[in-house]
Design a protein around this motif. Sequence first.
Motif, PDB file in Angstrom:
ATOM      1  N   GLU A 761       4.286   9.080  -1.348  1.00 49.35           N
ATOM      2  CA  GLU A 761       3.539   8.130  -0.512  1.00 49.35           C
ATOM      3  C   GLU A 761       3.858   6.706  -0.936  1.00 49.35           C
ATOM      4  O   GLU A 761       3.737   6.342  -2.109  1.00 49.35           O
ATOM      5  N   VAL A 762       4.240   5.865   0.030  1.00 51.05           N
ATOM      6  CA  VAL A 762       4.590   4.464  -0.210  1.00 51.05           C
ATOM      7  C   VAL A 762       3.494   3.580   0.390  1.00 51.05           C
ATOM      8  O   VAL A 762       3.098   3.771   1.549  1.00 51.05           O
ATOM      9  N   SER A 763       3.017   2.607  -0.399  1.00 51.67           N
ATOM     10  CA  SER A 763       2.020   1.658   0.103  1.00 51.67           C
ATOM     11  C   SER A 763       2.135   0.357  -0.670  1.00 51.67           C
ATOM     12  O   SER A 763       2.847   0.285  -1.682  1.00 51.67           O
ATOM     13  N   SER A 764       1.441  -0.666  -0.185  1.00 52.57           N
ATOM     14  CA  SER A 764       1.282  -1.873  -1.000  1.00 52.57           C
ATOM     15  C   SER A 764       0.132  -1.626  -1.963  1.00 52.57           C
ATOM     16  O   SER A 764      -0.728  -0.779  -1.722  1.00 52.57           O
ATOM     17  N   ALA A 765       0.112  -2.381  -3.068  1.00 55.94           N
ATOM     18  CA  ALA A 765      -0.840  -2.092  -4.141  1.00 55.94           C
ATOM     19  C   ALA A 765      -2.281  -2.187  -3.669  1.00 55.94           C
ATOM     20  O   ALA A 765      -3.143  -1.436  -4.122  1.00 55.94           O
ATOM     21  N   GLY A 766      -2.581  -3.088  -2.780  1.00 47.82           N
ATOM     22  CA  GLY A 766      -3.951  -3.247  -2.297  1.00 47.82           C
ATOM     23  C   GLY A 766      -4.149  -2.791  -0.874  1.00 47.82           C
ATOM     24  O   GLY A 766      -5.196  -3.050  -0.274  1.00 47.82           O
ATOM     25  N   ASP A 767      -3.132  -2.138  -0.304  1.00 46.17           N
ATOM     26  CA  ASP A 767      -3.173  -1.725   1.104  1.00 46.17           C
ATOM     27  C   ASP A 767      -3.453  -2.895   2.027  1.00 46.17           C
ATOM     28  O   ASP A 767      -4.042  -2.724   3.103  1.00 46.17           O
ATOM     29  N   ASP A 768      -3.031  -4.098   1.611  1.00 46.59           N
ATOM     30  CA  ASP A 768      -3.394  -5.273   2.399  1.00 46.59           C
ATOM     31  C   ASP A 768      -2.224  -6.224   2.640  1.00 46.59           C
ATOM     32  O   ASP A 768      -2.432  -7.372   3.029  1.00 46.59           O
ATOM     33  N   GLU A 769      -0.984  -5.726   2.437  1.00 45.72           N
ATOM     34  CA  GLU A 769       0.167  -6.613   2.574  1.00 45.72           C
ATOM     35  C   GLU A 769       1.095  -6.138   3.691  1.00 45.72           C
ATOM     36  O   GLU A 769       1.066  -4.971   4.106  1.00 45.72           O
ATOM     37  N   THR A 770       1.924  -7.053   4.152  1.00 50.29           N
ATOM     38  CA  THR A 770       2.909  -6.780   5.202  1.00 50.29           C
ATOM     39  C   THR A 770       4.297  -7.109   4.667  1.00 50.29           C
ATOM     40  O   THR A 770       4.481  -8.147   4.020  1.00 50.29           O
ATOM     41  N   GLY A 771       5.264  -6.217   4.936  1.00 52.09           N
ATOM     42  CA  GLY A 771       6.625  -6.520   4.509  1.00 52.09           C
ATOM     43  C   GLY A 771       7.533  -5.310   4.564  1.00 52.09           C
ATOM     44  O   GLY A 771       7.122  -4.192   4.888  1.00 52.09           O
ATOM     45  N   LEU A 772       8.803  -5.548   4.242  1.00 54.99           N
ATOM     46  CA  LEU A 772       9.826  -4.511   4.230  1.00 54.99           C
ATOM     47  C   LEU A 772       9.971  -3.941   2.828  1.00 54.99           C
ATOM     48  O   LEU A 772       9.749  -4.641   1.834  1.00 54.99           O
ATOM     49  N   TYR A 773      10.351  -2.673   2.761  1.00 55.76           N
ATOM     50  CA  TYR A 773      10.579  -2.045   1.467  1.00 55.76           C
ATOM     51  C   TYR A 773      11.795  -1.140   1.550  1.00 55.76           C
ATOM     52  O   TYR A 773      12.257  -0.768   2.637  1.00 55.76           O
ATOM     53  N   THR A 774      12.303  -0.770   0.367  1.00 57.90           N
ATOM     54  CA  THR A 774      13.381   0.206   0.259  1.00 57.90           C
ATOM     55  C   THR A 774      12.948   1.297  -0.708  1.00 57.90           C
ATOM     56  O   THR A 774      12.537   1.014  -1.833  1.00 57.90           O
ATOM     57  N   LEU A 775      13.022   2.563  -0.265  1.00 57.06           N
ATOM     58  CA  LEU A 775      12.692   3.710  -1.104  1.00 57.06           C
ATOM     59  C   LEU A 775      13.981   4.421  -1.469  1.00 57.06           C
ATOM     60  O   LEU A 775      14.762   4.831  -0.583  1.00 57.06           O
ATOM     61  N   THR A 776      14.220   4.595  -2.779  1.00 54.01           N
ATOM     62  CA  THR A 776      15.459   5.198  -3.270  1.00 54.01           C
ATOM     63  C   THR A 776      15.129   6.427  -4.110  1.00 54.01           C
ATOM     64  O   THR A 776      14.256   6.381  -4.977  1.00 54.01           O
ATOM     65  N   ILE A 777      15.875   7.530  -3.844  1.00 53.92           N
ATOM     66  CA  ILE A 777      15.774   8.747  -4.638  1.00 53.92           C
ATOM     67  C   ILE A 777      17.151   8.987  -5.254  1.00 53.92           C
ATOM     68  O   ILE A 777      18.116   9.307  -4.544  1.00 53.92           O
TER      69      ILE A 777
END
Length: 783
Positions: A761-777
Amino acid sequence: MQRRFLKFLQTLLALALVASLTITPVSLAQDEPPPPAEIVNDEGGPVSITGEVPYTNPFFTLGVAAPLVILEDQAGFVDRNERFLMPLASQTLGQITSDFFTSPFSYSIALPIEPQGSLRDVDQDETEEPGVQIFAIAYWTNTFGDPFLEERDLYGGGWSTAYASTRVSEDADTEREIVGGIFLLYAQDDTQGFPSGFGEDGLLFTEDDPIVTLPQGYTIVDMDTDPFTFDRSRHPVIDLIEPEGAALVDLSGESYPDAFNQFVDILAKEYAFTEYKEIDWEAKREEFLPLFQEAHDNQDSQAYLLALRDFAWSIPDGHVSGPFLVDDFRFATAGGMGVAIRELDDGRVIANFVLEGSEAEDAGIVPGAEILAFNDIPIDAVIDEAVAWSAPFSTAHFERLQKLRYATRFAVGVESVAVTFLDENDEETTVELAVTGERDSFNFSSFNVGRTDFELPVEYKLLEESEYGYVKINSFADNDLLSVQLWERLMRTLNENGVQGLIVDMRQNSGGSGFLADQMAAYFFDEAHKLGNTGRYDKSRDEFYFDPRNEDVFYLPADELRYGGEVAVLIGPNCNSACEFFTYDMTIDNRAAVVGYYPTAGLGGSVKQIRLPENEQFQYTGGRAVDADGEIHIEGKGVPPTVAVPVNEETLLTDDDVILDTAIAWLDEQLAIEIINGGDLLVGDEIEGELSPGVRVRYVLTVSEGDVLNILAASDEMDMFLAIYDLADNQLLSNDDLDAETLNAGWTELAIPADLTLIVEVSSAGDDETGLYTLTIEDAGGE
């Protein structure tokens, strides 16, 4: 014009006289050092100081748990710096050597060999010199942080204006100027100068001060003599000073009518809301003075107390209190009939409590039955005429609620009441109910129901089902130090456990220290907001004055003690005074939802007391509180709920705490999380995505026993948070920051113990931000 011309001639003559003199003697005079101070009791200087601290102010000990008598660095006064914070090293703490709660209490200070105060050069010459350390002996109370005084303990800084060895002016022209009393001085050598008087301007540390040279070491200076007296006693005794403005006004030695007349004179000037409430003090004098005169003539103390009680009740202000006549109260409220009533939003009055086994229950009155009349008097008129012994009130809604309580109480001698109600068939029915000594119905309707007096000032827990924090602030007038310690422990616990929502229950908080209330609210903010001010009658100005230097502000605690989650504040009409200031603070920037049936009590000021004959302490509002725009914001209004709970059968006739449940529902709505299915992941994948407030993305990752993985969520725009769950939605791992250098989240070289299907599960730390992310495995095992 003639005076100005004479002044001009005098100036010309003075200039001519100066021009006719040789300048050599003047130059020599300027080069000569100041004369040495004339010392009395030269025993080498103080090594300890003892004294007493007298107080008459009835609020002096309120909330105090850690009283202090200290050496107070006076550099703030020398600089006229209202925000001066005395250095911690300068704060030499004394000992309190008698019972603090009995006035006067005594103290003792053992002086350090060399104090660590601020040096100030005060000899008014042009040569830069080390200067002297200047101290007052002062009383303070420690509430925040360590045992020394910080900004919040010092109310923002400056210097003592009360309960110190110095005497401070209360006049408008010289307000806060030190005009007498005693300083403790320390000079590191015998070349440092200090004023020996106030000079012609009457002010200290200004250019016209006469100067003398001090001996090395400690010296006491008494500024109540002219010139000042310099004392080097080894063990001086210095009592602190309670200023006139803080002292209790005592009229207890006056006759009943004389005391009343003087008191009305005081109220006409000092009562905070005379115009706002349109109070005619002379009309009240005319109405009540004959009662006090009659009590005096008959030497009838009970009649005096009754007159004083009725006078207090005539002032529409919940802060006002006079005698509480216990015997009369018990007589007037002795009987009940096992029924309590409440008024609904639609205007109907219903029974919201019926005592089990009572005549009322046997007669068919059930919770929810509409009550129409008592003894053929319409119920509205009964309520209007009821005497609420908790009077007076600042707001109509609280007065109405209390009258509803007392409408079902009856005096000794009342045997029965005819009650008209709508029965279960909605038919009007009248029954005769016996009045008995039952008090269950009266206790049920109390706004303090459930209180035991064993409560801590701050009590908190985690609500198991919602996992929200819940805290009840019972008082701002208990133990200030303990209140802050419990409050800060709560803040740490909330933050350490990632609790996303907090409910603050203020429904049974009767008030106390407004400053403490403001500063406890500050833990929810990141900006030092201006909150308002309090005006008081200024004797020298003969008017109410709002000192801009006394503006109320947040003094922010350390970052780690601030709570940033969602907050709901529970209120009711029994949230009084300081409780209301806390609640109002939480409406700034819509920081919290305010949840309740009714507004708060509407007590928007600070109080004073006066001692009257028969040793009666009468309380009245002496401080007029306003908001940051200068408007009266609480008195007579209260703080209204922003989430209003309806008053109807459904919300009243239940054992559930409807206000608490409403707050939980509001928090659920604010914190509702939308879960988006991001699809399947494989080892080696790099996925880009986007988050918005309240949104989390979940991916399905299948792994094998023996895999070693790097799992990373990175963003240049957000503080990332990663969590791993099993298919039963049990959280297995979570991570906020991968390391101290980044806000990215994840794990490196994570060893997989078995073949598993995981949810990432990917989220912002406070569930209150907007933006792009990259998830790497990444495969970190290598071959």
